[in-house]
Design a protein around this motif. Sequence first.
Motif, mmCIF file in Angstrom:
data_model
loop_
_atom_site.group_PDB
_atom_site.id
_atom_site.type_symbol
_atom_site.label_atom_id
_atom_site.label_comp_id
_atom_site.label_asym_id
_atom_site.label_seq_id
_atom_site.Cartn_x
_atom_site.Cartn_y
_atom_site.Cartn_z
ATOM 1 N N ASN A 178 62.423 7.635 27.177
ATOM 2 C CA ASN A 178 62.350 7.566 26.165
ATOM 3 C C ASN A 178 61.553 7.436 25.045
ATOM 4 O O ASN A 178 60.849 8.011 24.474
ATOM 5 C CB ASN A 178 62.814 6.430 26.125
ATOM 6 C CG ASN A 178 63.956 6.043 24.311
ATOM 7 O OD1 ASN A 178 62.981 4.309 23.687
ATOM 8 N ND2 ASN A 178 64.224 6.953 23.422
ATOM 9 N N VAL B 184 64.079 -0.965 20.554
ATOM 10 C CA VAL B 184 65.422 -0.366 21.303
ATOM 11 C C VAL B 184 64.970 -1.456 22.613
ATOM 12 O O VAL B 184 64.322 -2.742 23.376
ATOM 13 C CB VAL B 184 64.233 0.391 23.036
ATOM 14 C CG1 VAL B 184 65.073 0.963 23.430
ATOM 15 C CG2 VAL B 184 63.771 1.196 21.245
ATOM 16 N N LEU C 292 58.178 1.600 19.319
ATOM 17 C CA LEU C 292 59.778 1.121 19.913
ATOM 18 C C LEU C 292 58.989 -0.507 20.375
ATOM 19 O O LEU C 292 58.485 -0.866 21.366
ATOM 20 C CB LEU C 292 59.775 2.089 21.652
ATOM 21 C CG LEU C 292 59.659 3.838 21.222
ATOM 22 C CD1 LEU C 292 59.781 4.448 22.076
ATOM 23 C CD2 LEU C 292 60.489 3.703 20.320
ATOM 24 N N HIS D 112 65.573 -1.112 28.038
ATOM 25 C CA HIS D 112 65.042 -0.504 28.725
ATOM 26 C C HIS D 112 64.232 -0.336 29.571
ATOM 27 O O HIS D 112 63.673 0.536 30.738
ATOM 28 C CB HIS D 112 63.573 0.112 27.628
ATOM 29 C CG HIS D 112 62.147 -1.345 27.382
ATOM 30 N ND1 HIS D 112 62.996 -2.290 27.402
ATOM 31 C CD2 HIS D 112 60.902 -0.867 28.670
ATOM 32 C CE1 HIS D 112 61.919 -3.230 27.654
ATOM 33 N NE2 HIS D 112 61.074 -2.498 28.116
ATOM 34 N N PHE E 204 69.796 1.084 19.781
ATOM 35 C CA PHE E 204 68.601 1.322 18.765
ATOM 36 C C PHE E 204 69.325 0.492 17.864
ATOM 37 O O PHE E 204 70.575 0.468 17.445
ATOM 38 C CB PHE E 204 68.078 2.883 18.552
ATOM 39 C CG PHE E 204 68.011 3.577 19.520
ATOM 40 C CD1 PHE E 204 66.537 3.817 19.748
ATOM 41 C CD2 PHE E 204 69.017 4.496 20.176
ATOM 42 C CE1 PHE E 204 65.897 4.405 21.662
ATOM 43 C CE2 PHE E 204 68.798 5.550 21.301
ATOM 44 C CZ PHE E 204 67.475 4.789 22.429
#
Length: 513
Positions: free
Chosen positions: A413, A399, A425, A402, A457
């Motif tokens: 998320n 990811v 993640l 973030h 992603f």
Amino acid sequence: MRKLALLCLPLLSTVAMAQDNSAKYAELITAKGMKDKLSIIASAEMEGRETATPGQKKAAAYIEEQFKKMGLKPGNGNSYQQVYPVYRDQLTDKKLSVNGKAYEWDKDYAFSLQGIASGDLSYANLVFAGYGVVDSANNVNDLAGLDVKGKIVMVLDGSATAAPAPAPGGGRGRGFSPASAAAKAAAARRAGAAGLIVVSADFPRRMPTPVRGNMYMKTPAVTPFTTVTVSAEVASALLGRTAKLSMDELKQVNKGNYVAELKISAVKTKENLESSNVIAVLPGTDKKDEYVFLTAHYDHLGKQGDVIYYGADDDGSGTTAVLQMAEAFTTAAKKGNKPRRSIVFMTVSGEEKGLWGSEYYSENPTFPLEKTTVDLNTDMVGRVDTERKLADTLNYVYVIGHDKLSSDLPVINEGVNNKYTKLTLDYKFDDPKDVNRIYYRSDHYNFARKGVPILFFYDGMLQADYHRPTDTVDKINFELMEKRVRMIFHTGWEIANRDEMLKRDIPLTMPAR
């Protein structure tokens, strides 16, 4: 007051119900459904989906057809496609002569479209500079003591050493070996030269020199610097020799000024092409003037000869994810679970060329960027990172974004992931020192640079079949892809139905692209 309260009760009830039902609609995102769609997107019929080619247009038509079947509205006025211009230059005529003698293309000389401008050029003298290497790290400067300003410089291909110095960063950076033609041209240009002639042993050419250039979206700046590659025979004539010198004999020629009449002529024409982004929208309810974007790029590398670069993971997987999420959201809407915010499903082209489609959209948005709460971008989610040697190999996703732009992003998320999918993640590519520069390498970047919060992603597959013809559907792990896409769907659902747009409270601290 009481009437207002009564009117609000059904809305609040609908919102609560919508939030409770996300798990039910996430189940519509299945490995089988994704395999069915990806098998079409990454099929031989699509010919690798290179931007501004028939294969890309076939893929765009397929995506548009899917959006229409789902009942989504067009996302560009009355059209599902946002067309943008693409150009390509072609060399339609070329000539080179020395002292009145004409030479033959690919037998005696060649030049690239980037290294020549349309028109006629004439030079009365040149400067021979040996190998033309300027390498401060090794105290080499073949241009030292030579007056090259306004003149064309002729150099030998390669270098005097058996092993040229490597490019900065071990060859993986943006630098060039000091012995490369590009580095020599840059050094000569810095010294004020008008152009560079590189003498090569690769004549006659074994493979024809391309006369059609690379595609571009923005007209490149016209450069007055000329770059030509010539044979030893042409070089000999430029040095005033009546007999052809061998490459070994050319190495013994003294550096300095030489008089010769060099004439170069080129005619370049511009081919007008076009490509498109495919955009559809599911209107929201009470917050329909705010937008959640779900994006991916549907273009890939096309064909080289008869070899197709299928691009199943890159980014057929992301395109399929957008289609599957669109199916889940539209099914929910038809059953009375419309999102509060409008959901925009956008697949772009031109990503492999330099993020063209998303750049064009960001400069020509069909929905206000200031009202776009997030872009959830999906680029390669169908494979396993071959470099990842951890126990969670079949239960992770990278990811990106973030900790940038909005402090709401990780909370939402991570919250839906903990509740529904429980993937690992991995945030390693959010490091500003990431040598792969992943943050800049997909379409979310063109939203981020405009201040729109993003999450990207990604499966991390930079080895194995990346940008190779072997990136095919049979390599996709559809069970893992299903889990990843469901997590993205839950994230989009939560953002679409929350009370407030995402905060934009973190400055983007990443270095410039």
